[in-house]
Design a protein around this motif. Structure first.
Motif, short mmCIF file in Angstrom:
data_model
loop_
_atom_site.label_atom_id
_atom_site.label_comp_id
_atom_site.label_asym_id
_atom_site.label_seq_id
_atom_site.Cartn_x
_atom_site.Cartn_y
_atom_site.Cartn_z
N VAL A 21 -13.53 -14.01 8.59
CA VAL A 21 -13.53 -13.53 7.20
C VAL A 21 -14.61 -12.46 7.05
O VAL A 21 -15.66 -12.54 7.66
CB VAL A 21 -13.76 -14.67 6.18
CG1 VAL A 21 -12.65 -15.71 6.26
CG2 VAL A 21 -15.11 -15.33 6.38
N CYS A 22 -14.30 -11.44 6.27
CA CYS A 22 -15.24 -10.34 6.00
C CYS A 22 -15.02 -9.89 4.55
O CYS A 22 -13.97 -10.14 3.97
CB CYS A 22 -14.98 -9.16 6.93
SG CYS A 22 -15.40 -9.47 8.65
N PRO A 23 -15.99 -9.17 4.00
CA PRO A 23 -15.79 -8.67 2.64
C PRO A 23 -14.60 -7.71 2.52
O PRO A 23 -13.88 -7.74 1.53
CB PRO A 23 -17.10 -7.94 2.33
CG PRO A 23 -18.10 -8.57 3.23
CD PRO A 23 -17.34 -8.92 4.49
N ASP A 24 -14.41 -6.86 3.53
CA ASP A 24 -13.35 -5.86 3.45
C ASP A 24 -13.04 -5.33 4.84
O ASP A 24 -13.65 -5.75 5.84
CB ASP A 24 -13.75 -4.73 2.51
CG ASP A 24 -15.11 -4.12 2.86
OD1 ASP A 24 -15.46 -4.06 4.06
OD2 ASP A 24 -15.84 -3.71 1.94
N LEU A 25 -12.11 -4.39 4.92
CA LEU A 25 -11.69 -3.82 6.20
C LEU A 25 -12.84 -3.10 6.91
O LEU A 25 -12.99 -3.23 8.13
CB LEU A 25 -10.51 -2.86 5.98
CG LEU A 25 -9.94 -2.20 7.23
CD1 LEU A 25 -9.48 -3.24 8.24
CD2 LEU A 25 -8.81 -1.26 6.85
N MET A 28 -16.49 -16.15 -2.59
CA MET A 28 -17.64 -15.96 -1.70
C MET A 28 -17.78 -14.50 -1.27
O MET A 28 -18.72 -14.15 -0.57
CB MET A 28 -17.48 -16.84 -0.45
CG MET A 28 -17.53 -18.33 -0.70
SD MET A 28 -19.20 -18.91 -1.05
CE MET A 28 -20.02 -18.50 0.47
N GLY A 29 -16.83 -13.66 -1.69
CA GLY A 29 -16.89 -12.24 -1.35
C GLY A 29 -16.20 -11.88 -0.05
O GLY A 29 -16.43 -10.81 0.49
N PHE A 30 -15.35 -12.76 0.46
CA PHE A 30 -14.62 -12.51 1.70
C PHE A 30 -13.14 -12.27 1.38
O PHE A 30 -12.32 -13.18 1.46
CB PHE A 30 -14.77 -13.67 2.67
CG PHE A 30 -16.19 -13.91 3.11
CD1 PHE A 30 -16.88 -12.93 3.81
CD2 PHE A 30 -16.83 -15.10 2.82
CE1 PHE A 30 -18.19 -13.15 4.22
CE2 PHE A 30 -18.13 -15.32 3.22
CZ PHE A 30 -18.82 -14.35 3.91
N GLY A 31 -12.80 -11.04 1.06
CA GLY A 31 -11.43 -10.71 0.72
C GLY A 31 -10.57 -10.40 1.92
O GLY A 31 -9.35 -10.38 1.83
N PHE A 32 -11.19 -10.15 3.07
CA PHE A 32 -10.46 -9.82 4.29
C PHE A 32 -10.48 -11.04 5.19
O PHE A 32 -11.54 -11.51 5.60
CB PHE A 32 -11.12 -8.63 5.00
CG PHE A 32 -10.39 -8.18 6.23
CD1 PHE A 32 -9.45 -7.17 6.17
CD2 PHE A 32 -10.62 -8.80 7.46
CE1 PHE A 32 -8.77 -6.75 7.31
CE2 PHE A 32 -9.95 -8.39 8.60
CZ PHE A 32 -9.02 -7.36 8.52
N LYS A 33 -9.29 -11.57 5.49
CA LYS A 33 -9.19 -12.77 6.33
C LYS A 33 -8.21 -12.51 7.46
O LYS A 33 -7.16 -11.90 7.25
CB LYS A 33 -8.73 -13.96 5.49
CG LYS A 33 -9.72 -14.32 4.40
CD LYS A 33 -9.16 -15.34 3.46
CE LYS A 33 -8.32 -14.61 2.46
NZ LYS A 33 -8.30 -15.05 1.13
N SER A 34 -8.57 -12.97 8.65
CA SER A 34 -7.71 -12.69 9.80
C SER A 34 -7.80 -13.79 10.85
O SER A 34 -8.72 -14.59 10.86
CB SER A 34 -8.12 -11.35 10.43
OG SER A 34 -9.45 -11.45 10.93
#
Length: 147
Positions: A112-116, A62-68
């Motif tokens: 979740v976000c695409p990146d930092l 889905m393009g969300f490589g950043f998860k926190s």
């Protein structure tokens, strides 16, 4: 329907792992006729034990490589500010889940976000602009163990 039978528990367990299973296959797995199985599942839905059916998304695809997990502390628990915080959180696509909790943090967000860089924009342009938010601590999700 607060007292679930063993059959009800098996139905819920199977459906929680695969909600797209056919009624016939579900009935076969729990040893019921198809019509009896359908009635039991319907009763579980009507009683609110089963609240709905969902899909599980692949964050990477889905393009969300950043998860926190973000631990949010509020400044005060003024009802209007808390309501505004909750409304704002519910609107954001990046926030997959939000839990009000006890302990040091008031809320825990699964974000979740695409990146930092996108996450930094989420913090600066959104989360830190909510008047009720005092602080946020981020824990990166390295890999899922159980979802």
């Amino acid at each position: 329907m607060s007292d679930l039978t063993e059959t009800d528990k098996r139905l819920v367990d199977i459906l929680s792992r695969d909600s797209r299973i056919s009624n016939a296959e579900l009935a076969d797995q729990v040893g019921l006729s198809a019509s009896s199985c359908w009635r039991r599942v319907r009763a579980l839905e009507d009683s609110g034990v089963i609240r709905g059916y969902t899909v599980t998304l692949d964050d990477e695809k889905m393009g969300f490589g950043f998860k926190s997990i973000v631990h949010v502390q509020l400044t005060r628990h003024d009802p209007d500010k808390v309501s505004a915080f909750i409304r704002a959180i519910r609107e954001r696509e990046e926030v997959r889940a939000c839990y009000a909790t006890t302990g040091q943090s008031d809320y825990h967000l699964h974000v979740v976000c695409p990146d930092l860089a996108a996450y930094n924009r989420f913090l600066e342009d959104f989360l830190f602009r909510i008047p009720a938010v005092a602080s946020a601590q981020t824990n990166l999700i390295l890999r899922p163990i159980k979802e």
